[in-house]
Every structure is written in structure tokens, then in C-alpha cells.
Design a protein around this motif. Structure first.
Motif, PDB file in Angstrom:
ATOM      1  N   PHE A   1       0.833  -1.207   0.000  1.00  0.00           N
ATOM      2  CA  PHE A   1       0.000   0.000   0.000  1.00  0.00           C
ATOM      3  C   PHE A   1       0.866   1.256   0.000  1.00  0.00           C
ATOM      4  N   VAL A   2       1.923   1.248   0.802  1.00  0.00           N
ATOM      5  CA  VAL A   2       2.827   2.409   0.883  1.00  0.00           C
ATOM      6  C   VAL A   2       3.533   2.627  -0.452  1.00  0.00           C
ATOM      7  N   ALA A   3       3.850   1.558  -1.180  1.00  0.00           N
ATOM      8  CA  ALA A   3       4.496   1.700  -2.494  1.00  0.00           C
ATOM      9  C   ALA A   3       3.615   2.501  -3.440  1.00  0.00           C
ATOM     10  N   PHE A   4       2.329   2.182  -3.477  1.00  0.00           N
ATOM     11  CA  PHE A   4       1.393   2.934  -4.314  1.00  0.00           C
ATOM     12  C   PHE A   4       1.204   4.355  -3.786  1.00  0.00           C
ATOM     13  N   LEU A   5       1.057   4.468  -2.471  1.00  0.00           N
ATOM     14  CA  LEU A   5       0.799   5.773  -1.859  1.00  0.00           C
ATOM     15  C   LEU A   5       1.955   6.738  -2.082  1.00  0.00           C
ATOM     16  N   GLN A   6       3.193   6.286  -1.914  1.00  0.00           N
ATOM     17  CA  GLN A   6       4.337   7.170  -2.075  1.00  0.00           C
ATOM     18  C   GLN A   6       4.526   7.598  -3.527  1.00  0.00           C
ATOM     19  N   ALA A   7       4.232   6.703  -4.469  1.00  0.00           N
ATOM     20  CA  ALA A   7       4.289   7.092  -5.882  1.00  0.00           C
ATOM     21  C   ALA A   7       3.246   8.176  -6.157  1.00  0.00           C
ATOM     22  N   TYR A   8       2.046   8.001  -5.608  1.00  0.00           N
ATOM     23  CA  TYR A   8       0.980   8.984  -5.802  1.00  0.00           C
ATOM     24  C   TYR A   8       1.344  10.331  -5.171  1.00  0.00           C
ATOM     25  N   ILE A   9       1.840  10.308  -3.941  1.00  0.00           N
ATOM     26  CA  ILE A   9       2.170  11.561  -3.247  1.00  0.00           C
ATOM     27  C   ILE A   9       3.284  12.301  -3.976  1.00  0.00           C
ATOM     28  N   PHE A  10       4.312  11.585  -4.415  1.00  0.00           N
ATOM     29  CA  PHE A  10       5.406  12.242  -5.129  1.00  0.00           C
ATOM     30  C   PHE A  10       4.887  12.912  -6.395  1.00  0.00           C
ATOM     31  N   VAL A  11       4.046  12.212  -7.139  1.00  0.00           N
ATOM     32  CA  VAL A  11       3.508  12.764  -8.383  1.00  0.00           C
ATOM     33  C   VAL A  11       2.565  13.925  -8.103  1.00  0.00           C
ATOM     34  N   PHE A  12       1.764  13.821  -7.060  1.00  0.00           N
ATOM     35  CA  PHE A  12       0.846  14.899  -6.710  1.00  0.00           C
ATOM     36  C   PHE A  12       1.613  16.171  -6.348  1.00  0.00           C
ATOM     37  N   LEU A  13       2.639  16.027  -5.518  1.00  0.00           N
ATOM     38  CA  LEU A  13       3.440  17.198  -5.145  1.00  0.00           C
ATOM     39  C   LEU A  13       4.215  17.749  -6.340  1.00  0.00           C
ATOM     40  N   THR A  14       4.730  16.858  -7.193  1.00  0.00           N
ATOM     41  CA  THR A  14       5.414  17.304  -8.408  1.00  0.00           C
ATOM     42  C   THR A  14       4.475  18.129  -9.277  1.00  0.00           C
ATOM     43  N   THR A  15       3.246  17.667  -9.425  1.00  0.00           N
ATOM     44  CA  THR A  15       2.255  18.394 -10.211  1.00  0.00           C
ATOM     45  C   THR A  15       1.980  19.764  -9.610  1.00  0.00           C
ATOM     46  N   LEU A  16       1.833  19.829  -8.302  1.00  0.00           N
ATOM     47  CA  LEU A  16       1.594  21.119  -7.643  1.00  0.00           C
ATOM     48  C   LEU A  16       2.772  22.076  -7.840  1.00  0.00           C
ATOM     49  N   PHE A  17       3.986  21.560  -7.704  1.00  0.00           N
ATOM     50  CA  PHE A  17       5.163  22.427  -7.827  1.00  0.00           C
ATOM     51  C   PHE A  17       5.349  22.914  -9.256  1.00  0.00           C
ATOM     52  N   ILE A  18       5.144  22.037 -10.237  1.00  0.00           N
ATOM     53  CA  ILE A  18       5.245  22.470 -11.637  1.00  0.00           C
ATOM     54  C   ILE A  18       4.133  23.452 -11.962  1.00  0.00           C
ATOM     55  N   GLY A  19       2.936  23.174 -11.457  1.00  0.00           N
ATOM     56  CA  GLY A  19       1.808  24.086 -11.684  1.00  0.00           C
ATOM     57  C   GLY A  19       2.066  25.465 -11.099  1.00  0.00           C
ATOM     58  N   ALA A  20       2.699  25.534  -9.940  1.00  0.00           N
ATOM     59  CA  ALA A  20       3.021  26.833  -9.332  1.00  0.00           C
ATOM     60  C   ALA A  20       4.044  27.585 -10.156  1.00  0.00           C
ATOM     61  N   SER A  21       4.929  26.881 -10.846  1.00  0.00           N
ATOM     62  CA  SER A  21       5.932  27.549 -11.687  1.00  0.00           C
ATOM     63  C   SER A  21       5.365  27.969 -13.028  1.00  0.00           C
ATOM     64  N   VAL A  22       4.519  27.129 -13.616  1.00  0.00           N
ATOM     65  CA  VAL A  22       3.989  27.400 -14.937  1.00  0.00           C
ATOM     66  C   VAL A  22       2.888  28.456 -14.874  1.00  0.00           C
ATOM     67  N   ALA A  23       2.061  28.385 -13.848  1.00  0.00           N
ATOM     68  CA  ALA A  23       0.957  29.345 -13.709  1.00  0.00           C
ATOM     69  C   ALA A  23       1.008  29.958 -12.309  1.00  0.00           C
ATOM     70  N   PRO A  24       1.983  30.834 -12.050  1.00  0.00           N
ATOM     71  CA  PRO A  24       2.135  31.378 -10.700  1.00  0.00           C
ATOM     72  C   PRO A  24       0.953  32.224 -10.239  1.00  0.00           C
ATOM     73  N   ASP A  25       0.135  32.725 -11.179  1.00  0.00           N
ATOM     74  CA  ASP A  25      -1.008  33.546 -10.788  1.00  0.00           C
ATOM     75  C   ASP A  25      -2.102  32.728 -10.111  1.00  0.00           C
TER      76      ASP A  25
END
Length: 196
Positions: free
Chosen positions: A171-195
Motif C-alpha cells: 500500500f505504501v508503495a502505491f501511496l508514495q508514488a501517488y504523493i510524489f507525483v501529486f506534489l510534483t504536479t503542484l510544484f510544476i503548476g506553481a511555476s507554470v501558472a504562478p497567478d
């Protein structure tokens, strides 16, 4: 549609290959880390690298350099695409507030960008190592209480505990992959669309 598109909006199709690649890489190495491959590969590795040392096994994401490399790729994606889509406005968003304190805020914003990647690194690494250490400790109880454990049915208890922890690690293997991707998406989104 539920993780990436609400954050990246019109940029979703451009970044989804990177995001899927990171997700499946982390998921694959986490699941491979659950398999007891070290005894099988020990002979093969020592034929090629006789000086190689082995730990307790585990996922590749249990190595801080692997997680740091993944977070470094995300940092590159953040900065490169921030400049690519926003030009100098990406730099301007670091300089907020009154002109007198804007440089100090910019330094704090840069530290914040680096801290995001550091958090990605440590979060994935620590969670994967913790699970393997707990599992190795419980398996070590069989060796520590060898005679008593086998006579009192302790071996069965330890085996059932290891099976339960292995399911939790899956379960943790799936969860950690999801969390890493979710945070990556948020960080890229903050850079691409800072507004937003």
C-alpha cells in the motif's frame, strides 16, 4: 483528470508524459523492493563487482541519491518551464512586496523552491527506508529468539506480522508514488501558472 488537470489546466498534455514516467518508475522500483531479490542476485553481482556490499535490500527509492535525482528532475522542470512559459515574469514573482524588502523576499522564495525539492527527496526516502527497517527488525526477532520463538509458536507470529507488514508496504508503495507525483504536479503548476 483528478490530479493533474485541475492543477496544470491547459498545460496538462505537455507535462503528463513526465508525470506518468515518474509515477510508474517510483511504483515499479517500490514494488521490486518488496521482492526478496538480493539472495538471488548476490552471486551475479559478486561475479561482476566482487567488492560490492549488500544491505538489507529494499527499493531503489530507499537510496537518498535516487530520490534526490528524481527531485532534481522536478526542480529542473519547475525552473525551466517557469522561464519558458512566463519569461521574466517568473523571476518577477519572486520579488514581491515593497521595493526595500523585495530582495529579501526573493531570497526566501528561492530557498522555498529548493526546500520543495528537498521535501520531495526526504519524504520518499524516509518513508521507504522506514518500512524496510521495521520489516527487517521483525524478521531479526526470529534470529534473536531462535529457540524460544520456534518452541512457543513465535515463529508463526513473526511470519504473520511480516505478511501483514508486507501488505502495508505494498500500500505504501502505491501511496508514495501517488504523493510524489501529486506534489510534483503542484510544484510544476506553481511555476507554470504562478497567478493561480
Amino acid at each position: 483528470n483528478t490530479v493533474v488537470r485541475p492543477v496544470l489546466r491547459e498545460h496538462t498534455d505537455r507535462f503528463i508524459p513526465y508525470i506518468w514516467t515518474v509515477f510508474f518508475y517510483i511504483l515499479t522500483v517500490n514494488i521490486l523492493g518488496l521482492l526478496p531479490l538480493e539472495p538471488v542476485t548476490r552471486g551475479l553481482v559478486h561475479k561482476v563487482y566482487p567488492e560490492a556490499h549488500h544491505g538489507i535490500g529494499g527499493a531503489a527509492t530507499g537510496n537518498i541519491w535516487v530520490t534526490a535525482s528524481l527531485a532534481g528532475c522536478t526542480l529542473i522542470m519547475m525552473v525551466f518551464n517557469g522561464f519558458r512559459y512566463n519569461g521574466m515574469n517568473y523571476v518577477k514573482h519572486f520579488f514581491q512586496g515593497p521595493p526595500m524588502i523585495a530582495p529579501m523576499i526573493a531570497v526566501l522564495e528561492v530557498i522555498g523552491v529548493v526546500a520543495k525539492c528537498f521535501a520531495l527527496t526526504v519524504r520518499l526516502f524516509a518513508n521507504m527506508v522506514a518500512g524496510h527497517v521495521v520489516l527487517a527488525t521483525i524478521v531479526g526477532l526470529i534470529l534473536a529468539f531462535r529457540g524460544f520463538a520456534m518452541q512457543a509458536g513465535g515463529g508463526l507470529m513473526v511470519a504473520l506480522g511480516c505478511a501483514a507488514l508486507s501488505c502495508l508496504e505494498l500500500f505504501v508503495a502505491f501511496l508514495q508514488a501517488y504523493i510524489f507525483v501529486f506534489l510534483t504536479t503542484l510544484f510544476i503548476g506553481a511555476s507554470v501558472a504562478p497567478d493561480h
